[in-house]
Design a protein around this motif. Structure first.
Motif, PDB file in Angstrom:
ATOM      1  N   ALA A   1       0.828  -1.203   0.000  1.00  0.00           N
ATOM      2  CA  ALA A   1       0.000   0.000   0.000  1.00  0.00           C
ATOM      3  C   ALA A   1       0.865   1.258   0.000  1.00  0.00           C
ATOM      4  O   ALA A   1       0.576   2.225  -0.715  1.00  0.00           O
ATOM      5  N   PHE A   2       1.941   1.242   0.790  1.00  0.00           N
ATOM      6  CA  PHE A   2       2.811   2.420   0.875  1.00  0.00           C
ATOM      7  C   PHE A   2       3.489   2.717  -0.455  1.00  0.00           C
ATOM      8  O   PHE A   2       3.472   3.853  -0.943  1.00  0.00           O
ATOM      9  N   TRP A   3       4.089   1.698  -1.069  1.00  0.00           N
ATOM     10  CA  TRP A   3       4.799   1.948  -2.316  1.00  0.00           C
ATOM     11  C   TRP A   3       3.840   2.232  -3.466  1.00  0.00           C
ATOM     12  O   TRP A   3       4.183   2.972  -4.402  1.00  0.00           O
ATOM     13  N   GLY A   4       2.638   1.701  -3.405  1.00  0.00           N
ATOM     14  CA  GLY A   4       1.620   2.077  -4.390  1.00  0.00           C
ATOM     15  C   GLY A   4       1.231   3.533  -4.245  1.00  0.00           C
ATOM     16  O   GLY A   4       1.018   4.238  -5.242  1.00  0.00           O
ATOM     17  N   LEU A   5       1.158   3.987  -2.986  1.00  0.00           N
ATOM     18  CA  LEU A   5       0.881   5.402  -2.715  1.00  0.00           C
ATOM     19  C   LEU A   5       1.969   6.291  -3.323  1.00  0.00           C
ATOM     20  O   LEU A   5       1.680   7.300  -3.975  1.00  0.00           O
ATOM     21  N   VAL A   6       3.228   5.901  -3.105  1.00  0.00           N
ATOM     22  CA  VAL A   6       4.349   6.692  -3.618  1.00  0.00           C
ATOM     23  C   VAL A   6       4.316   6.756  -5.141  1.00  0.00           C
ATOM     24  O   VAL A   6       4.408   7.832  -5.752  1.00  0.00           O
ATOM     25  N   ALA A   7       4.178   5.595  -5.781  1.00  0.00           N
ATOM     26  CA  ALA A   7       4.183   5.555  -7.242  1.00  0.00           C
ATOM     27  C   ALA A   7       2.967   6.269  -7.825  1.00  0.00           C
ATOM     28  O   ALA A   7       3.058   6.909  -8.882  1.00  0.00           O
ATOM     29  N   GLY A   8       1.830   6.176  -7.147  1.00  0.00           N
ATOM     30  CA  GLY A   8       0.631   6.850  -7.629  1.00  0.00           C
ATOM     31  C   GLY A   8       0.725   8.359  -7.560  1.00  0.00           C
ATOM     32  O   GLY A   8      -0.002   9.070  -8.257  1.00  0.00           O
ATOM     33  N   THR A   9       1.638   8.851  -6.721  1.00  0.00           N
ATOM     34  CA  THR A   9       1.818  10.296  -6.575  1.00  0.00           C
ATOM     35  C   THR A   9       2.856  10.856  -7.540  1.00  0.00           C
ATOM     36  O   THR A   9       2.790  12.029  -7.924  1.00  0.00           O
ATOM     37  N   LEU A  10       3.815  10.034  -7.943  1.00  0.00           N
ATOM     38  CA  LEU A  10       4.970  10.512  -8.717  1.00  0.00           C
ATOM     39  C   LEU A  10       4.614  11.360  -9.942  1.00  0.00           C
ATOM     40  O   LEU A  10       5.172  12.452 -10.118  1.00  0.00           O
ATOM     41  N   PRO A  11       3.710  10.925 -10.826  1.00  0.00           N
ATOM     42  CA  PRO A  11       3.461  11.726 -12.026  1.00  0.00           C
ATOM     43  C   PRO A  11       2.955  13.141 -11.738  1.00  0.00           C
ATOM     44  O   PRO A  11       3.207  14.053 -12.532  1.00  0.00           O
ATOM     45  N   ASP A  12       2.269  13.332 -10.615  1.00  0.00           N
ATOM     46  CA  ASP A  12       1.704  14.653 -10.316  1.00  0.00           C
ATOM     47  C   ASP A  12       2.694  15.592  -9.646  1.00  0.00           C
ATOM     48  O   ASP A  12       2.343  16.741  -9.336  1.00  0.00           O
ATOM     49  N   LEU A  13       3.923  15.149  -9.421  1.00  0.00           N
ATOM     50  CA  LEU A  13       4.920  16.042  -8.829  1.00  0.00           C
ATOM     51  C   LEU A  13       5.333  17.150  -9.792  1.00  0.00           C
ATOM     52  O   LEU A  13       6.025  18.091  -9.399  1.00  0.00           O
TER      53      LEU A  13
END
Length: 331
Positions: free
Chosen positions: A28-40
């Motif tokens: 769940a944590f790493w999915g959260l991180v990857a799901g956020t990356l493009p919007d940075l």
């Protein structure tokens, strides 16, 4: 979509892909991180509010670039977690999370540049609003059950949440097509010739839809609820400011840039001694999400235009009441 939806989708996909190969909270944590990356990319300043708007969902949302990033990210996470034997599974999870991020954004009307570097075309289906609780809640509930019940039942609940969210996207497309047909019938019955048509949901739902029909000089705005008793729509007619666009567009690159990004759904208007440029796709008449002050006519004519985004002053409580009433056909 909004950040919460992207985070929820990323976590749910990673949990489903990794299964029992790792702890649910790690997935769940790493999915959260990857799901956020493009919007940075929102932290990149391109020089103006309009440039920031147009370049958001650009290179960071390229399907090709995200696919190329996924093996490196998957390998790095596997090594960091001490799970090198499962690095291919982590690679698959990261590929799914990164690629579905821009695909989910494509369902909104904003515009996502999926095919960079080969094309800067911004694609937007417009079948869901940028924030839609009915899409996000099944994902959050499934993730919550998976985190609380670390068993097969928890993983199954997560998969059910993913399935329901996908079905909701499918429903949104069908509803959009239906309302599009209603709008075309209504326009033809009222003898309104407007070849360009935009059908998008009102905020937070897929029951009430906003339609913009446009010709060379004007646009018509109408609303249709799936609970409306008939297929007749009421339209309001507005000027697009085509004469102003012809006069000032050569000196104001912002007009041409936004018109290209929004597929022509823009309005240029003069209020007092100021020119304002609006994106007709997002918001509604008098409440556009992206409205830019270009400057005075003299400044624009002299090539000294700017693009300052105007804040949307929206009484939230009143807007929600209006939305609820219109869904149930109580204007």
């Amino acid at each position: 979509m909004d950040s919460v939806s992207q985070i929820a989708l990323g976590s749910a996909l990673t949990i489903a892909t990794l299964g029992r190969r790792t702890a649910v909270w790690k997935a769940a944590f790493w999915g959260l991180v990857a799901g956020t990356l493009p919007d940075l990319d929102v932290f990149i300043d391109h020089g103006s509010a309009l440039a920031n708007m147009i370049n958001h969902r650009g290179n960071s949302h390229s399907l090709l670039y995200l696919l190329l990033l996924s093996p490196l990210l998957g390998w790095g996470i596997a090594r960091l977690q001490g799970e090198g034997a499962h690095w291919r599974r982590w690679w698959l999870a990261m590929a799914l999370v990164l690629v579905t991020h821009p695909i989910l954004d494509w369902f909104t009307i904003y515009g996502t540049q999926l095919l960079r570097p080969f094309s800067t075309e911004a694609y937007g289906l417009g079948s869901v609003f940028v924030i839609d609780p009915l899409y996000t809640l099944p994902l959050l509930i499934g993730i919550g059950v998976a985190l609380c019940r670390r068993s097969f039942a928890g993983l199954r609940a997560n998969r059910i949440g993913l399935a329901l969210s996908c079905l909701y996207l499918g429903w949104s497309v069908l509803a959009q097509q239906y309302v599009g047909g209603v709008a075309r019938e209504s326009l033809a019955a009222q003898r309104i010739a407007a070849p360009q048509l935009l059908v998008t949901p009102a905020p937070l739902n897929t029951l009430l839809w906003r339609v913009v029909a446009m010709d060379d000089t004007h646009y018509w705005e109408g609303f249709h609820s799936l609970f409306d008793p008939d297929r007749t729509m009421a339209w309001t007619r507005h000027e697009r400011g085509t004469a102003l666009q012809a006069q000032y567009a050569p000196q104001a690159p912002a007009v041409q840039q936004l018109a290209r990004f929004a597929d022509g759904f823009v309005k240029l208007e003069r209020q007092g001694d100021a020119l304002y440029l609006s994106d007709l796709r997002m918001g509604s008449e008098g409440r556009y999400s992206f409205r830019f002050l270009l400057g005075s006519p003299a400044e624009v004519a002299a090539g000294q235009s700017r693009a300052e985004q105007q804040p949307l002053q929206l009484p939230v409580g009143e807007a929600l009441r209006e939305l609820w009433q219109r869904i149930w056909h109580r204007p």
